[in-house]
Design an enzyme around this catalytic site. Structure first.
Site, short mmCIF file in Angstrom:
data_model
loop_
_atom_site.label_atom_id
_atom_site.label_comp_id
_atom_site.label_asym_id
_atom_site.label_seq_id
_atom_site.Cartn_x
_atom_site.Cartn_y
_atom_site.Cartn_z
N GLY A 73 -14.39 11.48 19.39
CA GLY A 73 -13.66 12.59 18.78
C GLY A 73 -14.45 13.21 17.63
O GLY A 73 -14.46 14.44 17.45
N SER A 74 -15.13 12.37 16.87
CA SER A 74 -15.90 12.88 15.72
C SER A 74 -17.00 13.82 16.20
O SER A 74 -17.28 14.85 15.57
CB SER A 74 -16.53 11.73 14.94
N ASN A 154 -3.22 11.90 11.58
CA ASN A 154 -3.43 10.52 12.00
C ASN A 154 -2.76 9.49 11.10
O ASN A 154 -2.48 8.38 11.53
CB ASN A 154 -4.94 10.22 12.10
N GLN A 182 -5.13 12.68 17.89
CA GLN A 182 -3.90 11.87 17.84
C GLN A 182 -2.78 12.47 18.69
O GLN A 182 -1.79 11.80 18.95
CB GLN A 182 -3.40 11.72 16.39
N SER A 202 -10.19 12.14 22.15
CA SER A 202 -10.94 10.89 22.19
C SER A 202 -10.22 9.88 23.09
O SER A 202 -9.00 9.71 22.97
CB SER A 202 -11.05 10.35 20.76
N HIS A 204 -10.29 6.56 23.28
CA HIS A 204 -9.81 5.24 22.84
C HIS A 204 -8.44 5.28 22.14
O HIS A 204 -7.87 4.24 21.82
CB HIS A 204 -10.86 4.52 21.98
N THR A 240 -28.00 10.97 29.48
CA THR A 240 -27.34 10.44 30.68
C THR A 240 -25.90 10.08 30.35
O THR A 240 -25.62 9.45 29.33
CB THR A 240 -28.12 9.20 31.19
N CYS A 328 -9.68 0.85 0.49
CA CYS A 328 -10.66 1.22 -0.54
C CYS A 328 -11.92 1.72 0.16
O CYS A 328 -12.95 1.07 0.14
CB CYS A 328 -11.00 0.04 -1.42
N1 PLP Z 1 -9.70 13.00 14.42
C1 PLP Z 1 -8.58 12.29 14.22
C2 PLP Z 1 -7.32 13.00 13.86
C3 PLP Z 1 -8.59 10.89 14.34
O1 PLP Z 1 -7.48 10.20 14.13
C4 PLP Z 1 -9.81 10.25 14.67
C5 PLP Z 1 -9.88 8.79 14.75
O2 PLP Z 1 -9.14 8.08 14.10
C6 PLP Z 1 -10.94 11.04 14.89
C7 PLP Z 1 -10.86 12.41 14.75
C8 PLP Z 1 -12.25 10.44 15.27
O3 PLP Z 1 -12.24 9.98 16.60
P1 PLP Z 1 -13.36 8.98 17.10
O4 PLP Z 1 -13.01 7.64 16.56
O5 PLP Z 1 -13.29 9.01 18.60
O6 PLP Z 1 -14.65 9.49 16.59
#
Ligand code: PLP
Length: 397
Positions: A73-74, A154, A182, A202, A204, A240, A328
């Site tokens: 997702g990032s 999230n 989310q 994402s 996972h 790949t 933290c």
């Molecule tokens: N964006 C949101 C709202 C998320 O909750 C998360 C992961 O917690 C991410 C992006 C990042 O996803 P990933 O862990 O697949 O990089």
């Protein structure tokens, strides 16, 4: 009550479902070909990618040609923002709008863009974590080229008015991205009806594997390549493909969306039992986020006079995995930017707990949390000087 293992941190990640795992395994065993190869196991892998692309597209109301597989997702967030910013520059546009309470994948990307000279407006949210399309409209400028607003938060689970914001951006001709990491599988999403130009997700978070994501990019929106190299992902994201992972994403998203009403109704019921049970058993507790406009899986609560980190450790000793908004991170003792953004004072934000449910959550899990949490909070409060003051004030009142 007998000790048991309860996983209540599904917003952090989820267990891969048996169906997803079963679908993935052949691509590690017999069908391990490279999708770019011409012989049969290569072609099979390519067909599997095509099928998964269609599954993701169908789940979002998109076309397969609008889906790009990414590593997480990032990565999708980075590509959407940095890519859109590069295109904006060519058109002389310099302003981006987002919110103060996005995930760091958006916030840190926006900050990186600020260092390159882009101007970013971070819209505030209200006490429930909401903002309106009007708030976005009021922040628009002549040179605004991108709006990026998360679908659902999230930490506190609030669901934002994405269709309204999408309609506004479309009307004004401004590119609109949403981080739906989310929300996918929890909320009904239709990128066409909701006027979304780009969307990150994402695997996972959906009972799929880690290390696979996707970015939806509406046909007609041009983004520069994320990674140069081979012709994978139509030349835009070389490397790949993670075939097994992508197959897992396809199955996970199909299962999540195909069964959305039933799954979310079950989760909503368990979540409400958690919220009401905790609020009624623990004095000086509060719910964070919107009471109804929230993810069916999310319960986020704060307990005065309690340290979130200590609470997590005690819950872990009782077999419960949860998370807190006061981690933290990077050595800082500040509570999460999300809890501060909804106006929680530091001391209350520090005592917060996020419980997030998933397909594996059960009634027994909820009963166990409701039996285990209140005595832990009581124990921690008995050791807290802050709680002593609160209790004394209560006694005087
Ligand atoms: N964006 C949101 C709202 C998320 O909750 C998360 C992961 O917690 C991410 C992006 C990042 O996803 P990933 O862990 O697949 O990089």
């Amino acid at each position: 009550m007998e000790k048991r293992f309860v996983y209540a941190d599904n917003a952090a990640t989820t267990q891969v479902s048996p169906r997803v795992l079963e679908a993935m395994l052949p691509f590690y065993k017999e069908e391990y070909g490279n999708p770019s190869s011409v012989y049969s196991i290569g072609r099979q892998a390519k067909e599997a990618l095509d099928k998964a692309r269609k599954q993701v597209a169908d789940a979002l109301g998109a076309q397969p040609g609008e889906i790009y597989f990414t590593g997480c997702g990032s990565e999708s967030d980075n590509w959407a923002l940095k890519g859109a910013a590069a295109q904006m520059k060519k058109k002389g546009k310099n302003h981006i709008i987002t919110t103060v309470f996005e995930h760091h994948a958006i916030l840190h990307t926006a900050q990186a863009l600020e260092k390159q000279g882009f101007e970013v407006t971070y819209l505030p949210v209200d006490e429930y974590g909401l903002l309106t399309a009007k708030d976005v409209e009021n922040a628009l400028r002549e040179d605004t080229g991108l709006v990026s607003i998360m679908y659902a938060n999230n930490e506190i689970g609030t669901i934002l008015p994405i269709p309204e914001i999408g309609a506004l951006c479309r009307k004004k001709g401004i590119l609109f991205h949403t981080d739906a990491v989310q929300a996918v599988g929890n909320v009904k999403i239709d990128v066409k009806a909701q006027n979304i130009d780009m969307l990150s997700l994402s695997a996972h978070k959906l009972h799929g594997p880690k290390g696979v994501g996707a970015l939806y990019v509406r046909k007609g929106v041009v983004l520069p390549n994320f990674m140069d190299g081979g012709a994978q992902e139509r030349g835009h994201r070389a490397g790949t493909e993670n075939v097994a992972g992508i197959v897992g994403l396809g199955v996970a998203i199909t299962d999540a969306v195909g069964n959305l009403e039933e799954r979310t109704a079950r989760e909503r019921d368990l979540r409400d039992q958690l919220i009401h049970g905790i609020l009624s058993a623990i004095p000086h507790s509060r719910l964070n986020g919107h009471p109804t406009q929230r993810l069916p899986s999310n319960a986020n609560l704060s307990f005065e006079g309690v340290e979130g980190e200590a609470l997590l450790l005690w819950l872990d000793m009782s077999g419960i995995c949860a998370s807190s908004g006061s981690a933290c991170t990077s050595g800082s003792l500040d509570p999460s930017h999300v809890l501060l953004s909804i106006g929680l004072p530091h001391e209350i934000a520090h005592g917060s707990l996020r419980l997030t449910l998933g397909d594996t959550s059960t009634q027994e899990d909820v009963d166990y949390i409701l039996a285990t949490l209140p005595p832990i909070v009581e124990k921690l409060r008995a050791m807290s000087p802050v709680w002593e003051e609160i209790a004394a004030a209560d006694a005087r009142a």
